[in-house]
Scaffold this motif. Structure first.
Motif, mmCIF file in Angstrom:
data_model
loop_
_atom_site.group_PDB
_atom_site.id
_atom_site.type_symbol
_atom_site.label_atom_id
_atom_site.label_comp_id
_atom_site.label_asym_id
_atom_site.label_seq_id
_atom_site.Cartn_x
_atom_site.Cartn_y
_atom_site.Cartn_z
ATOM 1 N N UNK A 41 4.029 -52.425 -81.267
ATOM 2 C CA UNK A 41 3.923 -52.071 -79.853
ATOM 3 C C UNK A 41 3.616 -53.297 -78.996
ATOM 4 N N UNK A 42 3.660 -53.114 -77.712
ATOM 5 C CA UNK A 42 3.391 -54.192 -76.765
ATOM 6 C C UNK A 42 2.000 -54.031 -76.177
ATOM 7 N N UNK A 43 1.370 -55.149 -75.908
ATOM 8 C CA UNK A 43 0.109 -55.154 -75.172
ATOM 9 C C UNK A 43 0.418 -55.771 -73.806
ATOM 10 N N UNK A 44 0.267 -54.979 -72.759
ATOM 11 C CA UNK A 44 0.681 -55.421 -71.420
ATOM 12 C C UNK A 44 -0.459 -55.188 -70.430
ATOM 13 N N UNK A 45 -0.442 -55.918 -69.308
ATOM 14 C CA UNK A 45 -1.478 -55.693 -68.287
ATOM 15 C C UNK A 45 -1.358 -54.289 -67.704
ATOM 16 N N UNK A 46 -2.484 -53.693 -67.367
ATOM 17 C CA UNK A 46 -2.464 -52.391 -66.718
ATOM 18 C C UNK A 46 -1.671 -52.445 -65.420
ATOM 19 N N UNK A 47 -0.982 -51.355 -65.117
ATOM 20 C CA UNK A 47 -0.163 -51.307 -63.918
ATOM 21 C C UNK A 47 -0.998 -51.299 -62.635
ATOM 22 N N UNK A 48 -0.417 -51.846 -61.576
ATOM 23 C CA UNK A 48 -1.062 -51.870 -60.264
ATOM 24 C C UNK A 48 -0.115 -51.232 -59.259
ATOM 25 N N UNK A 49 -0.547 -50.107 -58.706
ATOM 26 C CA UNK A 49 0.260 -49.386 -57.709
ATOM 27 C C UNK A 49 -0.365 -49.642 -56.339
#
Ligand SMILES: [Zn+2]
Length: 468
Positions: free
Chosen positions: A51-59
């Motif tokens: 899996x990927x480890x990605x920064x949390x999304x910012x809306x």
């Protein structure tokens, strides 16, 4: 508390690499290959293999519990941020509203009171300015200094919040001095109202006439106008919810002549169209938002704009209203349908699905569009929007292969329908972490209540400089 995330592929806007991440307390302490092999240990371990480890999304564009059209958006800061977290978004920027005749600060404090202790992910606020006067301009200076450096103005809605060109120019000039950023809702409101009146006079009251009245050419015109005003004022400008090829063409042309203009689009303009507004039995009301959904052929242009960098990020304009009892207020008169759609829960996954799975751009660009550039433009970088030592541990363990079907029966937004009902997508977050605390694990809420904190944001320096 130390948590090790091992065996995953760390994806940031800059690149992808197999790496482990050590989280210590609320922040990221270390990023590197084989941390356990280097003697790093932790109380908890998350295996992100495959899996990927990605920064949390910012809306950067949400409207929780916004009063509009005689009703109130159905997600509170509590329910809306919880839904955001389920969808991999760990930061929102919502809007505080100045009332005409009121101060900016009163609007800000009202929104802070709604969010404090209720939001479960971190939140910032923009201020919607309905009344550009000397007092409001002076307040802008103070708010920028206090971490609220962005202000939204409107060329639409003459009856309520529209600013004329002089007011927009004055607000822009003020940001030249105070370091703030003006956000523009760019549609020509008076011209739209004239077309609406023509259509109502002809008995055209169904939801689709909302879309057919708010012409794309009026969005293009207003976009060019506010960009030109920003050029005259010598400041950057940010276009919210860009929906059409007409507006995109103006943004692209301005950027080519060196103007620092920035623009977001939203999932609804990438996946939905005027055809949805034309669904029978008043179902089109579910899709009423402004700017409206466009003819389907605009979608390819917007995707190309995201891939090429003419559009820099995707936000949602999340502003949900139940179909039953709220959207229904506009039966027989589309003008009375509350404007807005739910979307905060699906943005990260939809942009991945349409962009990465769809072959339009790679995972790094996806991260850039949903997390990194939002953080940069709105004064949160590098605290948010990347994976690096010292950054907040807002992280997703994202499975790019897992499939799920979007449905109101399973979503967490407090609204009785989904715009994407039945759409099967690929790619979704298995684990959602905010400042080192796991909020969602395998579709189950495991986080504490009231976890979110108000974010004081830095002035808009990125918007003034590098446009790459
Ligand atoms: Zn909005």
């Amino acid at each position: 508390m130390r948590t090790l995330i091992i065996n995953g592929t760390v994806v940031t806007a800059e690149g992808s690499a197999r790496a482990d991440v050590l989280v210590e307390g609320e922040t990221i302490a270390l990023v590197g290959p084989d941390l356990p092999g280097s003697g790093v240990s932790a109380e908890a371990t998350i295996d992100a293999a495959g899996r990927w480890v990605v920064p949390g999304g910012i809306d950067v564009h949400t409207h929780m519990e916004l009063p509009l059209g005689g009703t109130v958006a159905s997600d509170t800061f509590e329910t809306g941020t919880r839904a955001a977290a389920f969808g991999g978004t760990t930061t929102i920027i919502d809007f505080a509203a100045q009332q005409r005749g009121g101060s900016l600060r009163a609007g800000l404090e009202a929104s802070l009171a709604q969010a404090e202790g209720r939001a479960v992910v971190d939140y910032g606020l923009h201020v919607m300015v309905a009344d550009v006067n000397d007092a409001a301009l002076a307040e802008m200076d103070a708010l920028v200094a206090e971490g609220v450096p962005s202000f939204k103005l409107f060329t639409a809605y003459p009856a309520t919040v529209m600013s004329d060109d002089g007011a927009i120019y004055r607000a822009m000039r003020r940001t030249a001095a105070n370091g703030g950023l003006i956000l523009m809702h760019a549609e020509n409101g008076p011209a739209i109202d004239a077309v609406v009146a023509e259509n109502i006079a002809l008995g055209r009251t169904d939801p689709v006439w909302h879309g057919r009245s708010r012409l794309a050419i009026f969005e293009g015109e207003a976009t060019n106008r506010v960009v030109r005003l920003a050029e005259a004022a010598g400041v950057p400008v940010y276009i919210v919810h860009l929906s059409s090829r007409d507006a995109l063409d103006e943004v692209r042309a301005a950027r080519r002549r060196g103007t620092p203009v920035w623009a977001e689009t939203c999932p609804q303009y990438l996946f939905l169209s005027l055809d949805d507004l034309d669904r029978p039995e008043f179902e089109g009301a579910k899709f009423v938002c402004s700017p409206p959904l466009r003819p389907r052929d605009h979608q390819a242009d917007l995707w190309a704009g995201l891939a090429a960098g003419d559009l820099q990020l995707v936000a949602t304009d999340h502003c949900p209203f139940d179909f039953r009892g709220q959207k229904e207020l506009g039966r027989g008169d589309f003008r009375r349908i509350p404007n807005g759609l739910p979307g905060v829960e699906d943005r990260v996954d939809l942009v991945h699905f349409g962009g990465v799975v769809g072959g339009r751009f790679g995972p790094e660009r996806w991260v850039d569009l949903v997390a990194t550039t939002p953080a940069k433009l709105f004064g949160l970088y590098p605290r948010k929007g990347t994976i690096a030592p010292g950054s907040d541990a807002d992280l997703l363990v994202f499975d790019p292969a897992r499939r799920r079907t979007i449905s109101a029966a399973s979503h967490h937004m407090n609204v009785d329908y989904s715009c994407y009902e039945g759409l099967e997508i690929q790619g979704t977050a298995d684990i959602v972490m905010s400042r080192g605390t796991v909020l969602v694990r395998d579709g189950t809420w495991v986080g504490p209540a009231g976890h979110g904190r108000f974010l004081r944001r830095a002035p808009a320096t990125y918007a003034r400089g590098d446009r790459s």
